[in-house]
Design a protein around this motif. Structure first.
Motif, PDB file in Angstrom:
ATOM      1  N   GLY A 235       0.836  -1.200   0.000  1.00 27.60           N
ATOM      2  CA  GLY A 235       0.000   0.000   0.000  1.00 27.60           C
ATOM      3  C   GLY A 235       0.862   1.237   0.000  1.00 27.60           C
ATOM      4  N   PHE A 236       0.215   2.378   0.082  1.00 36.02           N
ATOM      5  CA  PHE A 236       0.931   3.652  -0.003  1.00 36.02           C
ATOM      6  C   PHE A 236       1.505   4.127   1.321  1.00 36.02           C
ATOM      7  N   GLN A 237       1.241   3.421   2.415  1.00 38.58           N
ATOM      8  CA  GLN A 237       1.787   3.765   3.728  1.00 38.58           C
ATOM      9  C   GLN A 237       1.436   5.193   4.135  1.00 38.58           C
ATOM     10  N   ASP A 238       0.250   5.632   3.780  1.00 34.96           N
ATOM     11  CA  ASP A 238      -0.169   6.968   4.172  1.00 34.96           C
ATOM     12  C   ASP A 238      -1.226   6.883   5.269  1.00 34.96           C
ATOM     13  N   ARG A 239      -1.444   7.999   5.919  1.00 35.24           N
ATOM     14  CA  ARG A 239      -2.422   8.061   7.002  1.00 35.24           C
ATOM     15  C   ARG A 239      -3.790   8.369   6.456  1.00 35.24           C
ATOM     16  N   LYS A 240      -4.784   7.729   6.996  1.00 38.96           N
ATOM     17  CA  LYS A 240      -6.174   8.015   6.626  1.00 38.96           C
ATOM     18  C   LYS A 240      -6.789   9.012   7.596  1.00 38.96           C
ATOM     19  N   ASN A 241      -6.269   9.077   8.812  1.00 33.84           N
ATOM     20  CA  ASN A 241      -6.816   9.904   9.876  1.00 33.84           C
ATOM     21  C   ASN A 241      -5.908  11.110  10.095  1.00 33.84           C
ATOM     22  N   GLU A 242      -6.465  12.300  10.039  1.00 30.49           N
ATOM     23  CA  GLU A 242      -5.654  13.500  10.216  1.00 30.49           C
ATOM     24  C   GLU A 242      -5.376  13.825  11.683  1.00 30.49           C
ATOM     25  N   ASN A 243      -6.078  13.175  12.606  1.00 31.39           N
ATOM     26  CA  ASN A 243      -5.902  13.450  14.032  1.00 31.39           C
ATOM     27  C   ASN A 243      -4.593  12.868  14.552  1.00 31.39           C
ATOM     28  N   GLN A 244      -3.929  13.632  15.424  1.00 28.46           N
ATOM     29  CA  GLN A 244      -2.737  13.127  16.094  1.00 28.46           C
ATOM     30  C   GLN A 244      -3.172  12.123  17.164  1.00 28.46           C
ATOM     31  N   GLN A 245      -2.404  11.080  17.356  1.00 31.50           N
ATOM     32  CA  GLN A 245      -2.734  10.060  18.341  1.00 31.50           C
ATOM     33  C   GLN A 245      -2.113  10.414  19.690  1.00 31.50           C
ATOM     34  N   ASP A 246      -2.810  10.103  20.767  1.00 26.92           N
ATOM     35  CA  ASP A 246      -2.362  10.396  22.118  1.00 26.92           C
ATOM     36  C   ASP A 246      -1.423   9.295  22.596  1.00 26.92           C
ATOM     37  N   LYS A 247      -0.182   9.667  22.866  1.00 24.94           N
ATOM     38  CA  LYS A 247       0.842   8.696  23.253  1.00 24.94           C
ATOM     39  C   LYS A 247       0.532   8.018  24.583  1.00 24.94           C
ATOM     40  N   ASP A 248       0.116   8.784  25.577  1.00 24.00           N
ATOM     41  CA  ASP A 248      -0.177   8.206  26.895  1.00 24.00           C
ATOM     42  C   ASP A 248      -1.332   7.210  26.822  1.00 24.00           C
ATOM     43  N   GLU A 249      -2.354   7.539  26.052  1.00 21.23           N
ATOM     44  CA  GLU A 249      -3.499   6.641  25.905  1.00 21.23           C
ATOM     45  C   GLU A 249      -3.096   5.353  25.178  1.00 21.23           C
ATOM     46  N   ALA A 250      -2.239   5.470  24.169  1.00 19.83           N
ATOM     47  CA  ALA A 250      -1.779   4.297  23.431  1.00 19.83           C
ATOM     48  C   ALA A 250      -0.947   3.379  24.324  1.00 19.83           C
ATOM     49  N   ILE A 251      -0.083   3.957  25.145  1.00 18.78           N
ATOM     50  CA  ILE A 251       0.733   3.161  26.071  1.00 18.78           C
ATOM     51  C   ILE A 251      -0.162   2.463  27.087  1.00 18.78           C
ATOM     52  N   GLU A 252      -1.132   3.198  27.626  1.00 18.31           N
ATOM     53  CA  GLU A 252      -2.062   2.623  28.599  1.00 18.31           C
ATOM     54  C   GLU A 252      -2.838   1.449  27.982  1.00 18.31           C
ATOM     55  N   ASN A 253      -3.302   1.606  26.746  1.00 24.10           N
ATOM     56  CA  ASN A 253      -4.035   0.531  26.065  1.00 24.10           C
ATOM     57  C   ASN A 253      -3.150  -0.689  25.819  1.00 24.10           C
TER      58      ASN A 253
END
Length: 140
Positions: free
Chosen positions: A76-94
């Motif tokens: 694939g093109f390895q591009d982002r579909k979502n323009e929102n920045q992801q929350d690092k703390d929430e990702a680590i917690e998950n």
């Protein structure tokens, strides 16, 4: 803080995405596995947030780009579909919750490592993350 180079593999037991991706990664020395998961998730969120979201007028992949990513099972093109920045703390917690709940299993040099275990990585250790798939069925 000293750095150590490890071989990182990610596997999934699902039928749809049975991918194995292996890469050499440099991480800080850790005192427990939770620190390793936090570092890897943090690095991946940073990389994701830095990816471009803009679309080119004509998208194409060269033969070299296709060959480079074909081993993952998805070209694939390895591009982002979502323009929102992801929350690092929430990702680590998950990620830590998924590890604690057994949805993600971690193996270092073919030995399973438990949640919050004290651990020190050796150079070129093989670290494997396996994402477990929840099976849903019905009784006959």
């Amino acid at each position: 803080m000293s750095k150590v180079e490890i071989v990182l593999s990610v596997k999934s037991s699902s039928k749809r995405k049975k991918f194995i991706d292996q890469q050499l990664v440099e991480v800080n020395q850790i005192s427990n596995i939770n620190e390793l998961i936090s570092q890897i998730v943090s690095d991946n969120v940073d990389a994701y947030n830095e990816m471009q979201t803009d679309k080119k007028l004509f998208q194409y992949l060269s033969k070299e780009e296709i060959d480079d990513i074909a081993h993952t099972g998805k070209v694939g093109f390895q591009d982002r579909k979502n323009e929102n920045q992801q929350d690092k703390d929430e990702a680590i917690e998950n990620a830590l919750l998924a590890f604690k709940d057994g949805i993600i299993r971690v193996f270092v040099d073919e030995e399973e490592v438990e949640y919050d275990s004290v651990y020190s990585l050796q150079p070129h250790a093989n670290v494997t993350f396996i994402k477990m798939v929840m099976l849903v069925g019905r009784m006959w």
